[in-house]
Write a protein that holds these residues in place. Sequence first.
Motif, PDB file in Angstrom:
ATOM      1  N   ARG A 236       0.847  -1.148  -0.065  1.00 30.76           N
ATOM      2  CA  ARG A 236      -0.083  -0.028  -0.026  1.00 30.76           C
ATOM      3  C   ARG A 236       0.894   1.131  -0.006  1.00 30.76           C
ATOM      4  NH1 ARG A 236      -4.244  -0.593   4.748  1.00 30.76           N
ATOM      5  NH2 ARG A 236      -4.724   1.494   3.912  1.00 30.76           N
ATOM      6  N   LEU A 237       2.163   1.057  -0.096  1.00 30.24           N
ATOM      7  CA  LEU A 237       3.147   2.287  -0.170  1.00 30.24           C
ATOM      8  C   LEU A 237       2.794   3.097  -1.212  1.00 30.24           C
ATOM      9  CD1 LEU A 237       5.443   3.334   1.492  1.00 30.24           C
ATOM     10  CD2 LEU A 237       6.962   2.471  -0.257  1.00 30.24           C
ATOM     11  N   GLU A 238       2.846   4.588  -1.000  1.00 34.49           N
ATOM     12  CA  GLU A 238       2.639   5.525  -2.078  1.00 34.49           C
ATOM     13  C   GLU A 238       3.914   5.819  -2.428  1.00 34.49           C
ATOM     14  OE1 GLU A 238      -0.506   8.510  -1.398  1.00 34.49           O
ATOM     15  OE2 GLU A 238      -0.732   7.638   0.532  1.00 34.49           O
ATOM     16  N   VAL A 239       4.236   6.166  -3.596  1.00 35.94           N
ATOM     17  CA  VAL A 239       5.962   6.436  -4.021  1.00 35.94           C
ATOM     18  C   VAL A 239       5.661   7.699  -4.770  1.00 35.94           C
ATOM     19  CG1 VAL A 239       7.788   5.619  -5.107  1.00 35.94           C
ATOM     20  CG2 VAL A 239       6.426   4.063  -4.057  1.00 35.94           C
ATOM     21  N   LEU A 240       6.551   8.680  -4.622  1.00 35.12           N
ATOM     22  CA  LEU A 240       6.506   9.884  -5.422  1.00 35.12           C
ATOM     23  C   LEU A 240       8.270  10.169  -6.066  1.00 35.12           C
ATOM     24  CD1 LEU A 240       4.301  12.302  -3.700  1.00 35.12           C
ATOM     25  CD2 LEU A 240       3.886  11.154  -5.776  1.00 35.12           C
ATOM     26  N   GLU A 241       8.328  10.575  -7.142  1.00 34.58           N
ATOM     27  CA  GLU A 241       9.672  10.825  -7.262  1.00 34.58           C
ATOM     28  C   GLU A 241       9.910  12.318  -7.561  1.00 34.58           C
ATOM     29  OE1 GLU A 241      10.522   8.933 -11.400  1.00 34.58           O
ATOM     30  OE2 GLU A 241       9.558   7.093 -10.519  1.00 34.58           O
ATOM     31  N   LEU A 242      11.093  12.614  -6.888  1.00 33.72           N
ATOM     32  CA  LEU A 242      11.279  14.438  -7.114  1.00 33.72           C
ATOM     33  C   LEU A 242      12.699  14.704  -6.789  1.00 33.72           C
ATOM     34  CD1 LEU A 242      11.886  15.243  -3.847  1.00 33.72           C
ATOM     35  CD2 LEU A 242       9.286  15.117  -3.528  1.00 33.72           C
ATOM     36  N   SER A 243      12.975  15.973  -7.142  1.00 34.61           N
ATOM     37  CA  SER A 243      14.204  16.501  -6.780  1.00 34.61           C
ATOM     38  C   SER A 243      13.923  17.921  -6.079  1.00 34.61           C
ATOM     39  CB  SER A 243      15.252  16.750  -8.074  1.00 34.61           C
ATOM     40  OG  SER A 243      16.110  17.662  -7.800  1.00 34.61           O
ATOM     41  N   ALA A 244      14.244  18.020  -4.793  1.00 31.19           N
ATOM     42  CA  ALA A 244      13.886  19.139  -4.243  1.00 31.19           C
ATOM     43  C   ALA A 244      14.987  20.120  -4.597  1.00 31.19           C
ATOM     44  CB  ALA A 244      14.481  18.849  -2.621  1.00 31.19           C
TER      45      ALA A 244
END
Length: 220
Positions: A192-200
Amino acid sequence: MGKKSIIEVEAAVLGQNDRLAQSNREFFAQWGLLVLNLVSSPGSGKTTLLVETLGRLGQSRPCAVIEGDQETPNDAERIRAAGAPAFQINTGRGCHLDAAMVRRAAQNLPLERGGILFIENVGNLICPADFDLGEQAKVTLLSVTEGDDKPLKYPHMIAASRLMLINKIDLLPYVRFDPRLCAANARKINPRLEVLELSAYTGEGMDAWLEWLGRHPGFA
Ligand code: MG
Ligand code: ZN
């Protein structure tokens, strides 16, 4: 101390922490706060993520930050420079925050109803998994320089998290890291883990993170 009594002491410490965490949860609920426990290994970009998040939220949602590090006031100073109140906890030889530390810090912060309280834990993917702070959710930050198999190596943290942020995606051209494999590894542990990809750092993917925050109004 024999093995059995060490286990008994650990169980007592965790039991005491769980009771304090429940009391924190009731305290945070009175304020209607969204409380997030941000965990990662050292150097994954927790503080940079927070600084960039605070800048984007602006006046739209009041925020406060609890900073956990073994030493130095550096991170709380970076948060204050970004315009939010921050309380620094230095744990010395300690390798995680516990519920009592968080309660003391929260009582020293100007909390605002309906706001967000970010807790930046000590950089460590191991024992922070066991210490409930009274947060609404644990958010694991993993950067692309760490390896896409890390979720399999630190399964307890992944199992305890609601969201995993894959940070520093601007470095993907230079490292062997497959974000889809990383997410798939994490979901083997926590489907159920939500995953987002980003670069702060570059800002790529930050909109989706802010949108996630917007969908989580806080303790009712
Ligand atoms: Mg930090
Ligand atoms: Zn620890």
